[in-house]
Design a protein around this motif. Structure first.
Motif, PDB file in Angstrom:
ATOM      1  N   ARG A 127       0.930  -1.047  -0.016  1.00  0.00           N
ATOM      2  CA  ARG A 127       0.077   0.019  -0.128  1.00  0.00           C
ATOM      3  C   ARG A 127       0.854   1.330  -0.001  1.00  0.00           C
ATOM      4  O   ARG A 127       1.931   1.230   0.811  1.00  0.00           O
ATOM      5  N   GLU A 128       0.443   2.108  -0.861  1.00  0.00           N
ATOM      6  CA  GLU A 128       1.263   3.301  -1.226  1.00  0.00           C
ATOM      7  C   GLU A 128       1.177   4.359   0.206  1.00  0.00           C
ATOM      8  O   GLU A 128       0.007   4.526   0.765  1.00  0.00           O
ATOM      9  N   VAL A 129       2.312   4.729   0.551  1.00  0.00           N
ATOM     10  CA  VAL A 129       2.180   6.037   1.598  1.00  0.00           C
ATOM     11  C   VAL A 129       2.500   7.255   0.550  1.00  0.00           C
ATOM     12  O   VAL A 129       3.203   7.592   0.012  1.00  0.00           O
ATOM     13  N   THR A 130       1.287   7.922   0.781  1.00  0.00           N
ATOM     14  CA  THR A 130       1.148   9.051  -0.011  1.00  0.00           C
ATOM     15  C   THR A 130       1.891  10.185   0.438  1.00  0.00           C
ATOM     16  O   THR A 130       2.624  10.500   1.485  1.00  0.00           O
ATOM     17  N   ARG A 152      11.718   6.311  -3.931  1.00  0.00           N
ATOM     18  CA  ARG A 152      10.681   5.362  -4.084  1.00  0.00           C
ATOM     19  C   ARG A 152      10.965   4.670  -5.411  1.00  0.00           C
ATOM     20  O   ARG A 152      11.966   5.185  -6.294  1.00  0.00           O
ATOM     21  N   GLY A 153      10.451   3.379  -5.544  1.00  0.00           N
ATOM     22  CA  GLY A 153      10.591   2.483  -6.534  1.00  0.00           C
ATOM     23  C   GLY A 153      11.699   1.719  -6.344  1.00  0.00           C
ATOM     24  O   GLY A 153      12.715   1.820  -5.762  1.00  0.00           O
ATOM     25  N   LEU A 154      11.411   0.248  -6.674  1.00  0.00           N
ATOM     26  CA  LEU A 154      12.191  -0.899  -6.091  1.00  0.00           C
ATOM     27  C   LEU A 154      13.602  -0.593  -6.614  1.00  0.00           C
ATOM     28  O   LEU A 154      14.718  -0.856  -5.888  1.00  0.00           O
ATOM     29  N   SER A 207       8.482  -1.537   1.729  1.00  0.00           N
ATOM     30  CA  SER A 207       7.419  -0.510   1.828  1.00  0.00           C
ATOM     31  C   SER A 207       7.411   0.402   0.631  1.00  0.00           C
ATOM     32  O   SER A 207       6.570   1.050   0.585  1.00  0.00           O
ATOM     33  N   ASN A 208       8.341   0.497  -0.028  1.00  0.00           N
ATOM     34  CA  ASN A 208       8.436   1.481  -1.418  1.00  0.00           C
ATOM     35  C   ASN A 208       8.380   2.899  -0.993  1.00  0.00           C
ATOM     36  O   ASN A 208       8.219   3.686  -1.700  1.00  0.00           O
ATOM     37  N   CYS A 213      20.221   7.621   9.637  1.00  0.00           N
ATOM     38  CA  CYS A 213      19.643   6.047   9.569  1.00  0.00           C
ATOM     39  C   CYS A 213      19.086   5.920   7.899  1.00  0.00           C
ATOM     40  O   CYS A 213      18.731   6.701   7.242  1.00  0.00           O
ATOM     41  N   PHE A 214      18.822   4.652   7.500  1.00  0.00           N
ATOM     42  CA  PHE A 214      18.019   4.331   6.690  1.00  0.00           C
ATOM     43  C   PHE A 214      16.592   3.964   7.188  1.00  0.00           C
ATOM     44  O   PHE A 214      16.552   3.056   8.226  1.00  0.00           O
ATOM     45  N   LEU A 215      15.693   4.771   6.644  1.00  0.00           N
ATOM     46  CA  LEU A 215      14.314   4.569   7.363  1.00  0.00           C
ATOM     47  C   LEU A 215      13.109   4.233   6.357  1.00  0.00           C
ATOM     48  O   LEU A 215      13.096   4.793   5.318  1.00  0.00           O
ATOM     49  N   ALA A 216      12.906   3.014   6.601  1.00  0.00           N
ATOM     50  CA  ALA A 216      11.449   2.554   5.691  1.00  0.00           C
ATOM     51  C   ALA A 216      10.192   2.927   6.600  1.00  0.00           C
ATOM     52  O   ALA A 216      10.205   2.885   7.745  1.00  0.00           O
ATOM     53  N   ILE A 217       9.193   3.545   5.927  1.00  0.00           N
ATOM     54  CA  ILE A 217       7.962   4.068   6.689  1.00  0.00           C
ATOM     55  C   ILE A 217       6.815   3.167   5.520  1.00  0.00           C
ATOM     56  O   ILE A 217       6.597   3.449   4.285  1.00  0.00           O
TER      57      ILE A 217
END
Length: 209
Positions: free
Chosen positions: A19-22, A51-53, A104-105, A179-183
């Motif tokens: 699901r996209e985080v807008t 964004r984008g794998l 999480s993209n 840090c690297f942060l995935a949301i």
């Protein structure tokens, strides 16, 4: 959501949905960083959002190699010294260092600038004020994400990771990658490590230890 409920829901999650985080939600979450206490009343904080794998995989390329190098040795050493809860967390976390950042993209790269001397080379305890400010800002982000129904996973850079990322994204030399942060939105079956129950009364000392 009640503040204490947000605290309870603020957990590190390493399994996300697609699901996209807008941009609107992300802006609210990152904006929380600027509500945190900050040294010298400065907010020397900038974000790069990836964004984008394919783009994310390029950014985190060193993570895979570094994780492979430490994964088995780290787990073997850890099992000898960790308690069951700690070990459970590491067994889940180490193999997911790359996956959690890409899945999480929405990969956020927070950069913090310290005036006067390098962020990671304090001369005394007060020299950590900027470092503390950077992480107070990160914690606000984690709490804001929880309030939005999202979750975060972060990796603190090791070895060559910070220099590689800074060169790749064109970050100024005097800014440090925090840090690297995935949301993202947590997967329904996301692994949640056992939380330790702390007896607060036992940790509060009156007058002396």
């Amino acid at each position: 959501m009640d503040f204490y409920e947000v605290l309870a829901k603020r957990r590190t999650i390493r399994d996300f949905t697609d699901r996209e985080v807008t941009d609107e939600v992300l802006q609210r979450i990152l904006g929380a960083a600027y509500k945190a206490p900050t040294n010298d009343h400065l907010h020397q904080l900038e974000f790069v959002v990836v964004r984008g794998l394919e783009n994310i995989m390029q950014i985190i390329a060193p993570v895979t190699e570094n994780t492979q190098n430490i994964q088995q040795a780290g787990l073997e050493a850890g099992r000898a010294t960790m308690d069951a809860d700690e070990c459970e967390m590491f067994v889940d976390a180490l193999p997911k260092q790359q996956k959690m950042l890409a899945e999480s993209n929405c990969l956020v790269l927070p950069f913090y600038r310290q005036l006067g001397c390098p962020l990671l080379q304090p001369g005394e305890q007060s020299g950590l004020n900027y470092f503390a400010s950077a992480w107070a800002a990160m914690e606000n982000i984690f709490l804001a994400a929880a309030a939005e129904g999202l979750a975060c996973a972060f990796r603190i850079p090791i070895h060559n990771e910070s220099a590689y990322v800074k060169a790749l994204v064109g970050a100024p030399a005097d800014y440090e990658l925090t840090c690297f942060l995935a949301i993202g939105y947590p997967a329904p079956d996301a692994f949640i490590p056992t939380q330790k129950v702390i007896g607060v009364k036992d940790r509060i000392h009156s007058g002396k230890w």
